[in-house]
Design an enzyme around this catalytic site. Structure first.
Site, PDB file in Angstrom:
ATOM      1  N   HIS A  88       0.794  -1.225   0.000  1.00  0.00           N
ATOM      2  CA  HIS A  88       0.000   0.000   0.000  1.00  0.00           C
ATOM      3  C   HIS A  88       0.828   1.278   0.000  1.00  0.00           C
ATOM      4  CE1 HIS A  88      -3.637   2.368   1.389  1.00  0.00           C
ATOM      5  NE2 HIS A  88      -4.092   1.629   0.397  1.00  0.00           N
ATOM      6  N   LYS A  90       2.997   4.494  -1.208  1.00  0.00           N
ATOM      7  CA  LYS A  90       2.827   5.467  -2.291  1.00  0.00           C
ATOM      8  C   LYS A  90       3.982   6.453  -2.196  1.00  0.00           C
ATOM      9  CE  LYS A  90      -2.078   5.017  -1.486  1.00  0.00           C
ATOM     10  NZ  LYS A  90      -2.218   4.424  -0.182  1.00  0.00           N
ATOM     11  N   ASP A  95      16.677  10.113  -7.891  1.00  0.00           N
ATOM     12  CA  ASP A  95      18.145  10.222  -7.773  1.00  0.00           C
ATOM     13  C   ASP A  95      18.661  10.061  -6.343  1.00  0.00           C
ATOM     14  OD1 ASP A  95      18.450  10.583 -10.505  1.00  0.00           O
ATOM     15  OD2 ASP A  95      18.463  12.772 -10.382  1.00  0.00           O
TER      16      ASP A  95
END
Length: 149
Positions: A88, A90, A95
């Site tokens: 779940h 996100k 870089d």
């Protein structure tokens, strides 16, 4: 790409600009990814030679509108969970210096209609914590480690 990337100063265009700032790597850990504009930005980075890796949820990667197959077809490395429960997270790491995280699923619905939040952080302490989590999950979801019997 026949469809342009977002222009103007919108939340989506600001997110795309942050992503397109990647020069070496982009690590994505996303529950749901169906926004074509974000997928185009990720594909563009891949074509530029940026190393892109994506971890996603197995149950959501095959849903109608998911961009995961398109990204895999483009040659982007994708791994997914193999157990019950959702992957779940996100977040994105650009870089190894910029963390993009929040409640936002990378879906058209979330971008156009939902109340979501996105936090962009360039503090190395936070970036490292999320990078370590990404590396842990990336290894855990390595197909070489799957057990089928």
């Amino acid at each position: 790409c026949p469809c342009p990337l977002p222009s103007g100063d919108t939340a989506l265009s600001r997110l795309v600009r942050r992503l397109l700032s990647a020069r070496r790597s982009l690590d994505l850990c996303l529950f749901s990814f169906s926004c074509p504009q974000l997928a185009r930005a990720v594909q563009l980075l891949h074509r530029r030679g940026v190393r892109v890796r994506l971890v996603t949820d197995a149950q959501y990667m095959g849903l109608h509108g998911s961009q995961i197959g398109r990204l895999r077809h483009a040659g982007i490395q994708v791994r997914h969970d193999q157990h019950s429960g959702y992957m779940h997270h996100k977040f994105a790491i650009v870089d190894r210096r910029m963390l993009i995280t929040g409640s936002l699923n990378w879906t058209t619905q979330a971008i156009q209609s939902n109340r979501e939040n996105v936090l962009v952080v360039e503090d190395s302490v936070y970036v490292k914590a999320f990078q370590d989590e990404f590396e842990r999950i990336w290894e855990e979801y390595n197909p070489a480690n799957y057990s089928f019997f």
